[in-house]
Design a protein around this motif. Structure first.
Motif, PDB file in Angstrom:
ATOM      1  N   TYR A   1      53.298  40.916  52.921  1.00 10.51           N
ATOM      2  CA  TYR A   1      51.955  40.379  52.695  1.00 10.51           C
ATOM      3  C   TYR A   1      51.069  41.415  52.012  1.00 10.51           C
ATOM      4  CZ  TYR A   1      47.161  39.053  53.911  1.00 10.51           C
ATOM      5  OH  TYR A   1      45.818  38.775  53.869  1.00 10.51           O
ATOM      6  N   ARG A   2      51.056  42.614  52.529  1.00 11.83           N
ATOM      7  CA  ARG A   2      50.228  43.668  51.940  1.00 11.83           C
ATOM      8  C   ARG A   2      50.632  43.951  50.495  1.00 11.83           C
ATOM      9  NH1 ARG A   2      49.660  47.848  57.034  1.00 11.83           N
ATOM     10  NH2 ARG A   2      48.001  46.687  58.077  1.00 11.83           N
ATOM     11  N   ASN A   3      51.927  44.007  50.243  1.00 15.33           N
ATOM     12  CA  ASN A   3      52.403  44.262  48.884  1.00 15.33           C
ATOM     13  C   ASN A   3      51.995  43.142  47.926  1.00 15.33           C
ATOM     14  OD1 ASN A   3      53.554  46.704  49.619  1.00 15.33           O
ATOM     15  ND2 ASN A   3      55.554  45.789  50.030  1.00 15.33           N
ATOM     16  N   LEU A   4      52.123  41.893  48.376  1.00 11.05           N
ATOM     17  CA  LEU A   4      51.732  40.768  47.532  1.00 11.05           C
ATOM     18  C   LEU A   4      50.233  40.738  47.278  1.00 11.05           C
ATOM     19  CD1 LEU A   4      54.016  37.924  48.933  1.00 11.05           C
ATOM     20  CD2 LEU A   4      54.029  38.820  46.603  1.00 11.05           C
ATOM     21  N   VAL A   5      49.454  41.061  48.296  1.00 13.87           N
ATOM     22  CA  VAL A   5      47.994  41.080  48.127  1.00 13.87           C
ATOM     23  C   VAL A   5      47.597  42.162  47.125  1.00 13.87           C
ATOM     24  CG1 VAL A   5      45.809  41.617  49.303  1.00 13.87           C
ATOM     25  CG2 VAL A   5      47.409  40.023  50.330  1.00 13.87           C
ATOM     26  N   LYS A   6      48.220  43.319  47.206  1.00 11.31           N
ATOM     27  CA  LYS A   6      47.945  44.383  46.231  1.00 11.31           C
ATOM     28  C   LYS A   6      48.305  43.922  44.816  1.00 11.31           C
ATOM     29  CE  LYS A   6      48.848  48.200  49.397  1.00 11.31           C
ATOM     30  NZ  LYS A   6      49.808  49.267  49.732  1.00 11.31           N
ATOM     31  N   GLN A   7      49.438  43.277  44.690  1.00 15.36           N
ATOM     32  CA  GLN A   7      49.923  42.836  43.388  1.00 15.36           C
ATOM     33  C   GLN A   7      49.036  41.753  42.771  1.00 15.36           C
ATOM     34  OE1 GLN A   7      53.934  41.370  43.560  1.00 15.36           O
ATOM     35  NE2 GLN A   7      53.891  40.580  41.474  1.00 15.36           N
ATOM     36  N   TRP A   8      48.557  40.829  43.595  1.00 13.10           N
ATOM     37  CA  TRP A   8      47.829  39.672  43.084  1.00 13.10           C
ATOM     38  C   TRP A   8      46.331  39.690  43.375  1.00 13.10           C
ATOM     39  CZ3 TRP A   8      49.679  36.439  39.619  1.00 13.10           C
ATOM     40  CH2 TRP A   8      51.057  36.373  39.454  1.00 13.10           C
ATOM     41  N   HIS A   9      45.770  40.808  43.751  1.00 18.18           N
ATOM     42  CA  HIS A   9      44.339  40.858  44.045  1.00 18.18           C
ATOM     43  C   HIS A   9      43.540  40.562  42.777  1.00 18.18           C
ATOM     44  CE1 HIS A   9      40.457  42.105  45.548  1.00 18.18           C
ATOM     45  NE2 HIS A   9      40.993  42.043  46.759  1.00 18.18           N
ATOM     46  N   PRO A  10      42.581  39.655  42.844  1.00 20.29           N
ATOM     47  CA  PRO A  10      41.816  39.267  41.646  1.00 20.29           C
ATOM     48  C   PRO A  10      41.052  40.419  40.990  1.00 20.29           C
ATOM     49  CG  PRO A  10      41.471  37.681  43.395  1.00 20.29           C
ATOM     50  CD  PRO A  10      42.259  38.810  43.983  1.00 20.29           C
ATOM     51  N   ASP A  11      40.691  41.437  41.743  1.00 21.30           N
ATOM     52  CA  ASP A  11      39.946  42.560  41.173  1.00 21.30           C
ATOM     53  C   ASP A  11      40.780  43.383  40.192  1.00 21.30           C
ATOM     54  OD1 ASP A  11      37.775  41.763  42.610  1.00 21.30           O
ATOM     55  OD2 ASP A  11      37.951  43.330  44.146  1.00 21.30           O
ATOM     56  N   LYS A  12      42.099  43.205  40.203  1.00 26.26           N
ATOM     57  CA  LYS A  12      42.963  43.924  39.280  1.00 26.26           C
ATOM     58  C   LYS A  12      42.925  43.325  37.868  1.00 26.26           C
ATOM     59  CE  LYS A  12      46.989  45.382  40.367  1.00 26.26           C
ATOM     60  NZ  LYS A  12      48.405  45.431  40.759  1.00 26.26           N
ATOM     61  N   PHE A  13      42.343  42.135  37.732  1.00 25.50           N
ATOM     62  CA  PHE A  13      42.341  41.421  36.467  1.00 25.50           C
ATOM     63  C   PHE A  13      40.907  41.253  35.956  1.00 25.50           C
ATOM     64  CE2 PHE A  13      45.961  40.116  39.006  1.00 25.50           C
ATOM     65  CZ  PHE A  13      47.018  40.266  38.115  1.00 25.50           C
ATOM     66  N   GLN A  14      40.745  41.157  34.644  1.00 26.48           N
ATOM     67  CA  GLN A  14      39.424  40.972  34.038  1.00 26.48           C
ATOM     68  C   GLN A  14      38.851  39.635  34.470  1.00 26.48           C
ATOM     69  OE1 GLN A  14      37.232  42.616  32.562  1.00 26.48           O
ATOM     70  NE2 GLN A  14      38.256  44.299  31.524  1.00 26.48           N
ATOM     71  N   GLU A  15      37.604  39.662  34.899  1.00 25.17           N
ATOM     72  CA  GLU A  15      36.956  38.437  35.336  1.00 25.17           C
ATOM     73  C   GLU A  15      36.737  37.512  34.146  1.00 25.17           C
ATOM     74  OE1 GLU A  15      33.127  37.168  37.997  1.00 25.17           O
ATOM     75  OE2 GLU A  15      33.961  39.164  38.225  1.00 25.17           O
ATOM     76  N   GLY A  16      36.946  36.235  34.371  1.00 28.60           N
ATOM     77  CA  GLY A  16      36.766  35.249  33.316  1.00 28.60           C
ATOM     78  C   GLY A  16      38.024  34.949  32.531  1.00 28.60           C
ATOM     79  N   GLU A  17      39.016  35.783  32.624  1.00 31.09           N
ATOM     80  CA  GLU A  17      40.270  35.538  31.910  1.00 31.09           C
ATOM     81  C   GLU A  17      41.182  34.642  32.743  1.00 31.09           C
ATOM     82  OE1 GLU A  17      42.182  39.146  30.721  1.00 31.09           O
ATOM     83  OE2 GLU A  17      40.482  39.784  29.470  1.00 31.09           O
ATOM     84  N   GLU A  18      42.154  34.067  32.061  1.00 27.49           N
ATOM     85  CA  GLU A  18      43.118  33.174  32.717  1.00 27.49           C
ATOM     86  C   GLU A  18      43.878  33.892  33.831  1.00 27.49           C
ATOM     87  OE1 GLU A  18      45.023  29.674  33.582  1.00 27.49           O
ATOM     88  OE2 GLU A  18      43.436  29.915  32.112  1.00 27.49           O
TER      89      GLU A  18
END
Length: 151
Positions: A26-43
């Motif tokens: 769970y922790r690994n997946l959350v780190k991988q897919w956390h929205p803050d890692k991606f530019q806001e507004g992008e797909e």
């Protein structure tokens, strides 16, 4: 059962659910897919938000059906199914949701439509459910209905 298999696949869980391993995954997946890692507004940001919600929902779901969780709550579950009558129930897909008079609600997975129809037509539904559903299917406590507690 589709939901169970979907979440087990997401978390790379084999047969039995180990809470320690589940938490690590769970922790690994959350780190991988956390929205803050991606530019806001992008797909990719929108996909990450959807994926992270799925990860969180899946984690809580798998924890609720884990053997350790069920063992901890076995006494309360046994008390509910033996002492409290059925208040209401509904069937959707292969999931039977049963609300009890004590205010607890449990979901039973894998209950087919034929068995549900037998439950409906049974003159003693609580007795039928005790014999054929409560201890025969994978279950989890789904919610606590506060309105029923006030009654």
């Amino acid at each position: 059962m589709k939901r169970v298999n979907k979440y087990k696949k997401l978390f790379s869980v084999e047969d039995k659910i180990d809470l320690k391993q589940l938490k690590t995954n769970y922790r690994n997946l959350v780190k991988q897919w956390h929205p803050d890692k991606f530019q806001e507004g992008e797909e990719s940001h929108i996909q990450a938000e959807i994926k992270s919600k799925e990860i969180i929902d899946g984690y809580h779901f798998l924890v609720s059906i884990a053997p350790e969780t069920k063992a901890e709550n076995l006494e309360a579950y046994t008390k509910t199914i033996s002492e409290s009558g059925i208040y209401d129930f509904q069937h959707k897909g292969n999931v039977l949701e049963v609300s009890f008079l004590d205010g607890t609600t449990y979901e039973y997975f894998g209950v087919n439509k034929a068995l549900y129809i037998k439950l409906i037509n049974s003159p003693k539904q609580n007795r039928f459910a005790k014999r054929n559903i409560f201890n025969s299917f994978l279950y989890r406590k789904s919610k606590k209905d506060m309105e029923l507690q006030a009654v």
